[in-house]
Write an enzyme that holds these catalytic residues in place. Structure first.
Site, mmCIF file in Angstrom:
data_model
loop_
_atom_site.group_PDB
_atom_site.id
_atom_site.type_symbol
_atom_site.label_atom_id
_atom_site.label_comp_id
_atom_site.label_asym_id
_atom_site.label_seq_id
_atom_site.Cartn_x
_atom_site.Cartn_y
_atom_site.Cartn_z
ATOM 1 N N LYS A 221 44.380 32.380 38.891
ATOM 2 C CA LYS A 221 45.235 33.002 37.871
ATOM 3 C C LYS A 221 46.650 33.280 38.358
ATOM 4 O O LYS A 221 47.616 32.963 37.687
ATOM 5 C CB LYS A 221 44.649 34.369 37.512
ATOM 6 C CG LYS A 221 43.909 34.449 36.257
ATOM 7 C CD LYS A 221 43.498 35.879 35.939
ATOM 8 C CE LYS A 221 42.851 36.614 37.071
ATOM 9 N NZ LYS A 221 43.278 37.870 37.459
ATOM 10 N N ARG B 179 42.003 44.058 31.230
ATOM 11 C CA ARG B 179 40.741 43.736 31.899
ATOM 12 C C ARG B 179 39.543 44.347 31.176
ATOM 13 O O ARG B 179 38.405 44.071 31.538
ATOM 14 C CB ARG B 179 40.770 44.337 33.308
ATOM 15 C CG ARG B 179 41.033 43.351 34.425
ATOM 16 C CD ARG B 179 41.088 44.154 35.705
ATOM 17 N NE ARG B 179 40.893 43.389 36.895
ATOM 18 C CZ ARG B 179 41.846 42.762 37.566
ATOM 19 N NH1 ARG B 179 43.066 42.737 37.106
ATOM 20 N NH2 ARG B 179 41.571 42.145 38.684
ATOM 21 N N ARG C 132 40.673 32.685 50.656
ATOM 22 C CA ARG C 132 41.876 33.493 50.461
ATOM 23 C C ARG C 132 41.843 34.725 51.372
ATOM 24 O O ARG C 132 42.866 35.157 51.893
ATOM 25 C CB ARG C 132 41.972 33.930 48.995
ATOM 26 C CG ARG C 132 43.222 34.730 48.688
ATOM 27 C CD ARG C 132 43.406 34.938 47.213
ATOM 28 N NE ARG C 132 42.512 35.954 46.686
ATOM 29 C CZ ARG C 132 42.421 36.290 45.400
ATOM 30 N NH1 ARG C 132 43.166 35.659 44.515
ATOM 31 N NH2 ARG C 132 41.599 37.219 44.989
ATOM 32 N N ARG D 49 43.598 39.946 52.376
ATOM 33 C CA ARG D 49 43.547 41.017 51.372
ATOM 34 C C ARG D 49 42.361 41.910 51.649
ATOM 35 O O ARG D 49 41.254 41.441 51.867
ATOM 36 C CB ARG D 49 43.426 40.411 49.967
ATOM 37 C CG ARG D 49 44.757 40.206 49.300
ATOM 38 C CD ARG D 49 44.612 39.557 47.960
ATOM 39 N NE ARG D 49 43.808 40.317 47.011
ATOM 40 C CZ ARG D 49 43.870 40.122 45.696
ATOM 41 N NH1 ARG D 49 44.705 39.229 45.197
ATOM 42 N NH2 ARG D 49 43.101 40.821 44.889
ATOM 43 N N ARG E 58 33.695 42.733 42.203
ATOM 44 C CA ARG E 58 34.778 42.330 41.300
ATOM 45 C C ARG E 58 34.292 41.291 40.293
ATOM 46 O O ARG E 58 34.669 41.320 39.122
ATOM 47 C CB ARG E 58 35.985 41.830 42.109
ATOM 48 C CG ARG E 58 36.630 42.975 42.891
ATOM 49 C CD ARG E 58 37.671 42.504 43.866
ATOM 50 N NE ARG E 58 38.778 41.880 43.198
ATOM 51 C CZ ARG E 58 39.500 40.892 43.711
ATOM 52 N NH1 ARG E 58 39.204 40.404 44.890
ATOM 53 N NH2 ARG E 58 40.500 40.410 43.037
#
Ligand code: AMP
Length: 197
Positions: A14, A89, A128, A134, A145
């Protein structure tokens, strides 16, 4: 000028797509996740409040998120259009966004959903995590998530589908090809709207 939303599970690409699509339409890509990460980096009060939730993969409370977005939408560069990434969301946030836009005499043009299968999502997120470090990309947090996405964000797609403004694009494959497909879908929707179809 376009007012757009990009939707998709965590790891669907995204953020990357949002940057490219927004550049094409000359509008700012506004990511609530990025806004939060900036606050955390700058050690603001809002950042301290948000990071406790983010680190566990939980949603930051609506009143915090919505107030932050409202402020961002008031900045000059968002006056002529925007691409929202990471908001809304939940269906409650759908209503909050409706209210923000109604207050400004504005409306959404399209909501673009990226679809990616679960295996690929997990793979991408773990990659990632290694590349960007992160703090919310660890396996249990990723699972949480994804769970929240299924439970709370899928209904958001449904809401926009019911309004007839949902566009779906396959988010697997080459980045450039996905960007092109997304832009074509959005341009199609904008053209249709322009002729009042
Ligand atoms: P993202 O970069 O969009 O994956 O967002 C990272 C994290 O920021 C999320 O896991 C949430 O903790 C928080 N966050 C971002 N956008 C929202 C939102 N619209 N509502 C609640 N929490 C959010």
């Amino acid at each position: 000028m376009a007012r757009l939303i990009i939707l998709g599970p965590p790891g669907s690409g995204k953020g990357t797509q949002a940057e490219h699509i927004a550049r094409h339409f000359r509008i700012p890509a506004i990511s609530t996740g990025d806004l939060f990460r900036t606050h955390v980096r700058q050690k603001t009060e809002l950042g301290a409040e948000a990071s406790a939730y983010m680190d566990h993969g939980e949603f930051v409370p609506d009143h915090v998120t919505t107030a932050m977005l409202r402020q961002r939408l008031d900045e000059d560069d968002a006056g002529e259009g925007f691409l929202l990434d990471g908001y809304p969301r939940t269906v409650i946030q759908v209503a909050a966004l409706d209210e923000m836009l109604t207050d400004r005499g504005q409306a959404l043009d399209a909501a673009l959903a990226l679809t990616v299968d679960d295996h690929e999502l997990l793979d991408r997120m773990l990659r990632r995590a290694q590349e960007q470090g992160r703090s919310d990309d660890t396996a249990p947090v990723i699972r949480r998530r994804l769970e929240l996405y299924r439970e709370h964000t899928r209904p958001v797609l449904e809401a926009y589908s019911n309004r007839g403004i949902l566009l779906t694009v396959n988010g697997s494959g080459e980045r450039e090809a996905i960007t092109e497909a997304a832009i074509a879908a959005i341009e199609g929707a904008l053209a249709k709207k322009a002729v009042g179809a």
